[in-house]
Design a protein around this motif. Sequence first.
Motif, PDB file in Angstrom:
ATOM      1  N   ARG A 137      23.809  33.065  92.364  1.00 10.02           N
ATOM      2  CA  ARG A 137      24.212  32.962  93.785  1.00 10.02           C
ATOM      3  C   ARG A 137      22.975  32.857  94.678  1.00 10.02           C
ATOM      4  NH1 ARG A 137      28.388  33.437  97.782  1.00 10.02           N
ATOM      5  NH2 ARG A 137      29.925  33.162  96.137  1.00 10.02           N
ATOM      6  N   GLU A 138      21.984  33.689  94.366  1.00  8.82           N
ATOM      7  CA  GLU A 138      20.787  33.675  95.214  1.00  8.82           C
ATOM      8  C   GLU A 138      20.060  32.332  95.185  1.00  8.82           C
ATOM      9  OE1 GLU A 138      19.693  38.432  95.279  1.00  8.82           O
ATOM     10  OE2 GLU A 138      18.728  37.131  93.806  1.00  8.82           O
ATOM     11  N   THR A 139      20.187  31.644  94.061  1.00  9.84           N
ATOM     12  CA  THR A 139      19.536  30.334  93.983  1.00  9.84           C
ATOM     13  C   THR A 139      20.520  29.193  94.297  1.00  9.84           C
ATOM     14  OG1 THR A 139      19.919  30.397  91.601  1.00  9.84           O
ATOM     15  CG2 THR A 139      17.739  31.044  92.340  1.00  9.84           C
ATOM     16  N   GLU A 140      21.657  29.601  94.868  1.00  6.11           N
ATOM     17  CA  GLU A 140      22.671  28.647  95.331  1.00  6.11           C
ATOM     18  C   GLU A 140      23.214  27.739  94.244  1.00  6.11           C
ATOM     19  OE1 GLU A 140      21.750  26.969  99.112  1.00  6.11           O
ATOM     20  OE2 GLU A 140      21.674  29.003  99.918  1.00  6.11           O
ATOM     21  N   LYS A 141      23.343  28.330  93.042  1.00  3.51           N
ATOM     22  CA  LYS A 141      23.898  27.545  91.930  1.00  3.51           C
ATOM     23  C   LYS A 141      25.370  27.893  91.695  1.00  3.51           C
ATOM     24  CE  LYS A 141      19.837  26.339  89.317  1.00  3.51           C
ATOM     25  NZ  LYS A 141      18.788  27.368  89.462  1.00  3.51           N
ATOM     26  N   HIS A 142      25.931  28.751  92.546  1.00  6.09           N
ATOM     27  CA  HIS A 142      27.262  29.286  92.227  1.00  6.09           C
ATOM     28  C   HIS A 142      28.350  28.230  92.084  1.00  6.09           C
ATOM     29  CE1 HIS A 142      26.201  29.825  96.424  1.00  6.09           C
ATOM     30  NE2 HIS A 142      27.450  29.922  96.803  1.00  6.09           N
TER      31      HIS A 142
END
Length: 254
Positions: A137-142
Amino acid sequence: MRKKIVAGNWKMNMDYEEGLSLFSEVINMVHDEVTGKQHVVVCSPFIHLHSLAHLAKGYNKVSIGAQNAHQAESGAYTGEISAKMIHSTGAEYVILGHSERRQYFGETNELLAKKIDTALKNSLKPIFCIGETLKERETEKHFEVIKTQLEEGSFHLDAEQFGKLVIAYEPVWAIGTGITATSAQAQEIHMFIRKEIVKKYGQEVAENTTILYGGSCNAKNACDLFGQPDIDGGLIGGASLKSRDFLDIVKEFN
Ligand code: PGA
């Protein structure tokens, strides 16, 4: 109209007697207090399944589920439990792909696709869990992670088979941590999941798919979560171990 479901996941808790008494409380409360159309599924350890299914007879709002099943039909897999065995207990559902199974037992999307096939072949309804880790999530891969889990785990099914699945979105960072996804965060992903289902199977299948939220869901936040248009219920861990706490969540649909 898609089914509203509140499912309890007891995980590796409750000895035999404790499980029976918790479940007896749950079915009595459901009988006395649940007035809506919501359905309750209790996913217990294997040792309880047969007894719980027996106790649940006559309570049409309550079903039983397992928390895992093997991908093979039968054979030399010491210590494992097959989908057929689970079905023979009277259980109707099986959780597949829970993040704890992915994390501690190395379950991959490829393996889960096989487990889903075997479960469906044996008339079990899979509750297929997907969800991203905190790092993802933090690396916006969710979105990408969720899409891959959905595609690799379940998009090999035809529309009729897919229609038997329940999807559970469980962000790994919210499981057992006390940190819940906000209702806006959860709705955003649920809507995304439903859109992916529309693309693959069309509007009707997508509209009929029950998508549950899981991860530190409790009586306080359930109202907000279940009020979202694409959230059709919850998969409840910790709060399913106390009948009152669990029922207060279930009753959010009354
Ligand atoms: P939790 O677990 O409600 O304790 O966060 C949910 C789950 O793992 O299904």
